[in-house]
Structures are given as C-alpha cells and as structure tokens.
Design an enzyme around this catalytic site. Structure first.
Site, PDB file in Angstrom:
ATOM      1  N   LYS A  11       0.860  -1.202   0.000  1.00  0.00           N
ATOM      2  CA  LYS A  11       0.000   0.000   0.000  1.00  0.00           C
ATOM      3  C   LYS A  11       0.892   1.247   0.000  1.00  0.00           C
ATOM      4  O   LYS A  11       1.985   1.214  -0.569  1.00  0.00           O
ATOM      5  CB  LYS A  11      -0.964  -0.019   1.182  1.00  0.00           C
ATOM      6  CG  LYS A  11      -1.687  -1.353   1.325  1.00  0.00           C
ATOM      7  CD  LYS A  11      -2.844  -1.267   2.257  1.00  0.00           C
ATOM      8  CE  LYS A  11      -3.370  -2.649   2.562  1.00  0.00           C
ATOM      9  NZ  LYS A  11      -4.761  -2.676   2.893  1.00  0.00           N
ATOM     10  N   HIS A  95      -8.167  -3.232  -6.604  1.00  0.00           N
ATOM     11  CA  HIS A  95      -8.134  -3.365  -5.141  1.00  0.00           C
ATOM     12  C   HIS A  95      -9.295  -2.558  -4.561  1.00  0.00           C
ATOM     13  O   HIS A  95      -9.652  -1.495  -5.077  1.00  0.00           O
ATOM     14  CB  HIS A  95      -6.792  -2.853  -4.603  1.00  0.00           C
ATOM     15  CG  HIS A  95      -6.587  -3.184  -3.154  1.00  0.00           C
ATOM     16  ND1 HIS A  95      -7.178  -2.459  -2.147  1.00  0.00           N
ATOM     17  CD2 HIS A  95      -5.885  -4.178  -2.553  1.00  0.00           C
ATOM     18  CE1 HIS A  95      -6.838  -3.005  -0.983  1.00  0.00           C
ATOM     19  NE2 HIS A  95      -6.055  -4.039  -1.197  1.00  0.00           N
TER      20      HIS A  95
HETATM   21  C1  PEP Z   1      -4.688  -5.883   1.085  1.00  0.00           C
HETATM   22  O1  PEP Z   1      -4.362  -4.709   1.170  1.00  0.00           O
HETATM   23  O2  PEP Z   1      -4.870  -6.391  -0.013  1.00  0.00           O
HETATM   24  C2  PEP Z   1      -4.863  -6.649   2.317  1.00  0.00           C
HETATM   25  C3  PEP Z   1      -5.310  -7.863   2.252  1.00  0.00           C
HETATM   26  O3  PEP Z   1      -4.549  -5.997   3.489  1.00  0.00           O
HETATM   27  P1  PEP Z   1      -4.454  -6.659   4.948  1.00  0.00           P
HETATM   28  O4  PEP Z   1      -3.691  -7.950   4.799  1.00  0.00           O
HETATM   29  O5  PEP Z   1      -3.726  -5.665   5.765  1.00  0.00           O
HETATM   30  O6  PEP Z   1      -5.846  -6.919   5.401  1.00  0.00           O
END
Ligand code: PEP
Length: 248
Positions: A11, A95
């Site tokens: 991210k 996403h």
């Molecule tokens: C993501 O950002 O795709 C994700 C699954 O985040 P997290 O593992 O932090 O829930």
C-alpha cells in the site's frame, strides 16, 4: 494443485531505507529458488529501487495499480508499458481501496486487466464484498458481477489472470474470513471461471484480508485457495516469511 503465490501489498508504506532492509531480508530468506511464487507490490516511486534489489532472486516485482489508458494526457497515471520497463511481473487491479477511494468501476477494472495482459504483466484482479453486502446475503452476486466484467472483456485470456478474493470487511481490520467462508467464495469463483475457460483449474485464486502468520496455514490448506494477497503482514520480514513458509 497450483503453485502457490504469496503477494505482498505494501500500500502507501515504505521508505528507501525501510524498503532496502525489508527486501534484502526477503531475498536472503528465499534463497535461489522457492517452492511457491512470491511477489511484492510496491508504491510506484520505489519500482526502480526494488527492481535492483530483487534482481537475480525469485522475488517478483509487483505494482499496485495500472492506468486504463495506453499513454497520453493522463496526469499522475502510470501505464502498463512503463511498469514493464521496470521489470514488473504482477499488478494489482481493482483493489477495494481503488474501487472505494478512486471510483474504479467494474469496467475500469476490466480495461486495466486488459492493458496489463497486453503488456505481458499478470494482473491480480481483486474482488470482494463489503460487510453490508455480506449481511444482505449478496456476497456471491457481488463477486460474480465483479469477475464477470473482467471475463466479458478479456475472453479466453482470462486464464492468464490471478484472482484475489478480498472481503472488504477483512482488509486491514484484523477480521479474517474463516477458511470455510473463504473456500465457499473461492469455489464460486472457480465455477464461474470454469464456465469461461477450459483452463480454470490452473487459474490461481488468492485470499486476502488480514492474512497473517497465525491464520495463513489453515486458509492456504483450502482446496481452492492458491495463495494469499497480504497487506499489513507483508511489511515485516519475519511475518511475511512465516506466511511464505506456510505456503511451501
Ligand atoms: C490488502 O491490502 O490487499 C490486504 C489484504 O490488506 P491486509 O492484509 O492488511 O488486510
């Protein structure tokens, strides 16, 4: 059984110093070959840095988004061809944070998938329902609608994508879908892909949503879960390495 893929989604996190330490640790841990595929999807400004760090290792470089346009007057956008120039092998498409905060529709996601495929980059197409949609009994309808748009535009090329089921309510919340809940949706997606492609069984379906060192093994043991898309836990080498170990 498909070779598993563990993809980290950083991210909007990282720094030159932090990336250097994290990627060096991951590369050292992977050695020269890995029993599963591993990738990190990094913020665009760090592509060149991470490209150099992963060179010659099994760790694959990923990006977090790609423009739906080929080139031109689209300020701030990054094209698939540009990503390819930096050795990007995977790109996240659709996403939920892009859908939620940047207004990406199913059609945008389908076109972005097409751009990536045309450039030789494997799109990781993200689908998933919100909590309200789950509580309204709409989970299957939502993920099927999201995937249908991608299948419709990409036809037989659908066999080249990776699909990530990421329930929105599980992303970054610490709430994980149970292995049974995740498997149930993955089976729905697999059946939908089977109606579109004779190679559906080889399409990798990842689970994403608060996957961590403690829950990865059970999730990855499900018959239709071929890997994980990992956000928060991909930022710490030791945590990510434990998830990779669970996939091997
Ligand atoms: C993501 O950002 O795709 C994700 C699954 O985040 P997290 O593992 O932090 O829930």
């Amino acid at each position: 059984m498909n070779k598993k893929l563990i993809a980290g989604n950083w991210k909007m996190n990282g720094s030159l110093a932090a990336n250097d330490a994290l990627v060096r640790a991951l590369v050292a841990g992977l050695g020269v070959q890995s029993a599963c595929d591993v990738a990190v999807a990094v913020p665009a400004p760090y592509l060149a840095q991470v490209q150099a760090l992963v060179a010659g290792s099994p760790l694959a470089l990923g990006a977090q988004d790609v423009s739906q346009h080929e080139s031109g007057a689209y300020t701030g956008e990054v094209s698939a061809v540009m990503l390819r120039e930096f050795g990007v092998r995977y790109v996240l498409v659709g996403h939920s944070e892009r859908r939620q905060y940047h207004g990406e529709t199913d059609v945008h996601v389908a076109v972005k998938t097409q751009r990536a495929l045309a450039t030789g980059i494997t799109p990781i197409v993200c689908v998933g329902e919100t909590l309200a949609e789950r509580e309204a009994g709409q989970t299957e309808a939502v993920v099927r609608r999201q995937l249908a748009a991608v299948i419709h535009l990409n036809g037989h090329c659908i066999s080249e994508v990776v699909v990530a089921y990421e329930p929105v309510w599980a992303i970054g919340t610490g709430k994980t879908a149970s292995p049974e809940q995740a498997q149930q949706v993955h089976a729905v997606l697999r059946a939908q892909l089977a109606a579109a492609s004779p190679r559906a069984s080889t399409i990798r379906l990842l689970y994403g949503g608060s996957m961590n060192a403690a829950n990865a093994a059970q999730l990855l043991a499900q018959p239709d879960i071929d890997g994980g898309l990992v956000g928060g836990a991909s930022l710490k080498a030791a945590d990510f390495q434990q998830i990779i170990a669970a996939a091997q």
